[in-house]
Enzyme design. Sequence first.
Site, PDB file in Angstrom:
ATOM      1  N   LEU A 217       0.810  -1.213   0.000  1.00 31.82           N
ATOM      2  CA  LEU A 217       0.000   0.000   0.000  1.00 31.82           C
ATOM      3  C   LEU A 217       0.849   1.270   0.000  1.00 31.82           C
ATOM      4  CD1 LEU A 217      -2.724   1.386   0.052  1.00 31.82           C
ATOM      5  CD2 LEU A 217      -2.780   1.076   2.544  1.00 31.82           C
ATOM      6  N   HIS A 218       0.599   2.118  -1.001  1.00 35.17           N
ATOM      7  CA  HIS A 218       1.331   3.378  -1.124  1.00 35.17           C
ATOM      8  C   HIS A 218       0.553   4.347  -2.001  1.00 35.17           C
ATOM      9  CE1 HIS A 218       2.468   1.192  -4.779  1.00 35.17           C
ATOM     10  NE2 HIS A 218       2.783   2.359  -5.333  1.00 35.17           N
ATOM     11  N   LEU A 219       0.775   5.631  -1.757  1.00 39.56           N
ATOM     12  CA  LEU A 219       0.298   6.702  -2.614  1.00 39.56           C
ATOM     13  C   LEU A 219       1.512   7.467  -3.138  1.00 39.56           C
ATOM     14  CD1 LEU A 219      -2.110   6.184  -0.448  1.00 39.56           C
ATOM     15  CD2 LEU A 219      -2.968   8.383  -1.253  1.00 39.56           C
TER      16      LEU A 219
END
EC number: 2.7.7.78
Length: 385
Positions: A217-219
């Site tokens: 999970l990353h932005l």
Amino acid sequence: MAIPHASNETSYLLPPNKEDWEGQGIPDFVYGQEELVMEGVQWPRGALSLLNTPPLSHFDSALCSAWRQRMELGLFRYPLGELPTQTLPGTVGFVAQLNVERGVQRRCPQNIKSMRQEFDPEQFNFNQIRPGEVLFRLHRKRDCPGTVQQEDILVLINVSPLEWGHVLLVPEPARGLPQRLLPGALRAGVEAVLLSSHPGFRVGFNSLGGLASVNHLHLHGYYLAHRLPVEGAPSEPLDPRGRLHVLQALPARGFLFYTSRPGPDLEALISRVCRATDYLTDCEIAHNLFVTRGAPPGKTSSSSALSGVRVILWPRKPSFGIKEGQAFNVALCELAGHLPVKTAQDFSSLTEAAALALIRECLLPPAQAEDVRAALVALIAQEEE
């Protein structure tokens, strides 16, 4: 891009000796309600850079000074200078940039087969990065009624940067969360935009199947000193209470969520967006998301005031891996109107019509798009009055 040194931000810089990097620990960037910049951020007349944005916020100074130091230390896969940039002639306002090195040197995408694929610790993930790649930890004070306690978010350099200040926002990497948007991650992304006083700091999310290359999970967050079409694109309400809109203008019709206030209004937006992305993920529908300062929904224009935050969500056809031979790959920034182009030949020959054709190839067929629209309207309608 030259950035003035921030004399009071040395705590975010690495020690001179490489041997001391791991022992230094991760510095906290602690912020509260008062540091969210809700008003007064506008595009100035004339060309913009980080040098003439009055003034840089505490967040901008911390991020840019630490990011620049990592560039000077050679922690990226390639040095990033001023990128050749042009606005494509036409009505859309595409901002095209030539970034050959990213096209050649970025990490190969993981083998993704499903929107709901589990995290695999044997694949590359953000627990494996070098200590110097971490800039700081975002830590939110609980100082506003109506907000929830925010989990800590690591801010890392993207070693294959799109533009100046390109970072990744990663919630508690040790938890091994797959690339599925969660409220805490989205909240951090929206608040990062509000922590910046630069109108061109944007945040985005690519789902699995939406060109996410790492299932952890990353932005993404980065600076782009240019207006983008989605900031003021007109929209049509899909909900009588104004909670959901659809963009009417090119480059692509997306679902628009908007807020101009932190606290309960922002929390409501986060809940709506994540309910929408949960629906899309459960239905195996790939998607991209973009967070930018922008105008309120309605009949706006590219010159409208940046009075709040726009969160734009695009359902799309799934695409796994990088497609060779295309001028650009369609993900979060391309749908917003920012086109990082891979080759000089494509950069010099790219037209608005060709860019729109590439983007349209990635959008859902009309019948499926209408089904998704009806489903999201129904989801919003289920909210408690």
